[in-house]
Design a protein around this motif. Structure first.
Motif, short mmCIF file in Angstrom:
data_model
loop_
_atom_site.label_atom_id
_atom_site.label_comp_id
_atom_site.label_asym_id
_atom_site.label_seq_id
_atom_site.Cartn_x
_atom_site.Cartn_y
_atom_site.Cartn_z
N UNK A 76 0.79 -1.28 0.10
CA UNK A 76 -0.16 0.08 0.07
C UNK A 76 0.81 1.15 0.11
N UNK A 77 2.14 1.23 0.50
CA UNK A 77 3.13 2.36 0.48
C UNK A 77 4.37 2.01 0.07
N UNK A 78 4.99 2.94 -0.68
CA UNK A 78 6.45 2.90 -0.91
C UNK A 78 7.15 4.17 -0.82
N UNK A 79 8.42 3.90 -0.03
CA UNK A 79 9.12 5.35 0.19
C UNK A 79 10.46 4.82 -0.47
N UNK A 80 10.90 5.86 -1.26
CA UNK A 80 12.05 5.66 -1.98
C UNK A 80 13.29 6.73 -1.68
N UNK A 83 19.99 9.16 -3.95
CA UNK A 83 21.26 10.06 -3.74
C UNK A 83 20.90 10.99 -4.84
N UNK A 84 21.12 10.79 -6.07
CA UNK A 84 21.18 11.70 -7.12
C UNK A 84 19.90 12.08 -7.88
N UNK A 85 19.60 13.41 -7.94
CA UNK A 85 18.46 13.89 -8.42
C UNK A 85 18.26 13.33 -9.91
N UNK A 86 19.34 13.20 -10.57
CA UNK A 86 19.14 12.60 -11.88
C UNK A 86 18.88 11.19 -12.18
N UNK A 87 18.86 10.21 -10.95
CA UNK A 87 18.68 9.22 -10.76
C UNK A 87 17.09 8.90 -10.65
N UNK A 88 16.38 10.14 -10.51
CA UNK A 88 14.93 9.92 -10.05
C UNK A 88 14.00 9.47 -11.23
N UNK A 89 13.98 9.79 -12.40
CA UNK A 89 13.36 8.98 -13.29
C UNK A 89 13.65 7.53 -13.60
N UNK A 108 9.19 10.00 -3.11
CA UNK A 108 10.87 9.77 -3.46
C UNK A 108 11.43 10.85 -2.95
N UNK A 109 12.35 10.59 -2.04
CA UNK A 109 13.07 11.75 -1.21
C UNK A 109 14.31 11.79 -2.10
N UNK A 110 15.07 12.91 -2.37
CA UNK A 110 16.25 13.09 -2.93
C UNK A 110 17.19 13.71 -2.17
N UNK A 111 18.65 13.31 -2.48
CA UNK A 111 19.70 13.71 -1.87
C UNK A 111 19.88 12.87 -0.43
N UNK A 112 19.80 11.77 -0.62
CA UNK A 112 19.99 10.82 0.71
C UNK A 112 21.50 10.59 0.40
N UNK A 113 21.86 10.13 1.69
CA UNK A 113 23.03 9.68 1.79
C UNK A 113 23.14 8.14 2.56
N UNK A 114 23.95 7.27 2.25
CA UNK A 114 23.72 5.84 2.73
C UNK A 114 25.02 5.53 3.51
N UNK A 117 28.94 4.55 0.02
CA UNK A 117 28.77 5.38 -1.13
C UNK A 117 28.32 4.54 -2.49
N UNK A 118 28.41 3.25 -2.69
CA UNK A 118 27.94 2.74 -3.97
C UNK A 118 26.36 2.44 -3.89
N UNK A 119 25.74 2.60 -2.85
CA UNK A 119 24.30 2.73 -2.63
C UNK A 119 23.56 4.21 -3.24
N UNK A 120 22.88 3.82 -4.23
CA UNK A 120 22.34 5.03 -5.01
C UNK A 120 20.80 5.12 -4.57
#
Length: 131
Positions: A76-80, A83-89, A108-114, A117-120
């Motif tokens: 019923x709910x997804x949260x994404x 890291x990179x705004x260009x990856x949103x599409x 979808x939340x942009x600008x996250x850090x994990x 550093x390989x996690x996008x």
């Protein structure tokens, strides 16, 4: 009182940080933030592709939900978190491809850090078993 069922994987972060991949309480299933960790190697898969990482995360999310008695249609709910705004599409494309006609609510939340550093992308899901 509803009992709690837990689903765990060999993802090294689960043991290190002390959490389970998913849990079920009553008809509700909650899946922790899921990334593209290859469970055989404990390494991040597809470090240069947010789409492939998202698809891998969705596969693991569905595996967890099914292990706890749910199915794709129960999501019923997804949260994404991306890291990179260009990856949103590409992450959005993975959502549409993985969920198909289910069309859950999503953020979808942009600008996250994990933690790596390989996690996008990292994805969480909530489901309700209607059976």
């Amino acid at each position: 009182m509803d009992s709690v069922q837990k689903y765990r994987t060999t993802n090294p972060y689960e043991k290190t940080f002390g959490y389970c991949r998913a849990l079920r309480k009553g008809p509700f299933i909650f899946v922790s933030g899921t990334t593209a960790i290859d469970l055989a190697t404990s390494k991040v898969a597809h470090p240069h592709s947010a789409f492939e990482q998202a698809m891998k995360a969705f596969e693991e999310i569905l595996r967890a939900i099914e292990a706890l008695g749910g199915k794709r249609e129960d999501i019923v709910r997804i949260r994404m978190f991306v890291t990179y705004e260009d990856d949103a599409p590409e992450v959005g494309r993975a959502l549409k491809e993985a969920m198909g006609e289910v069309e859950p609510t999503a953020s979808m939340i942009l600008g996250a850090k994990f933690v790596s550093p390989d996690m996008r992308v990292e994805i969480e899901a909530d489901a309700r078993d209607y059976s």
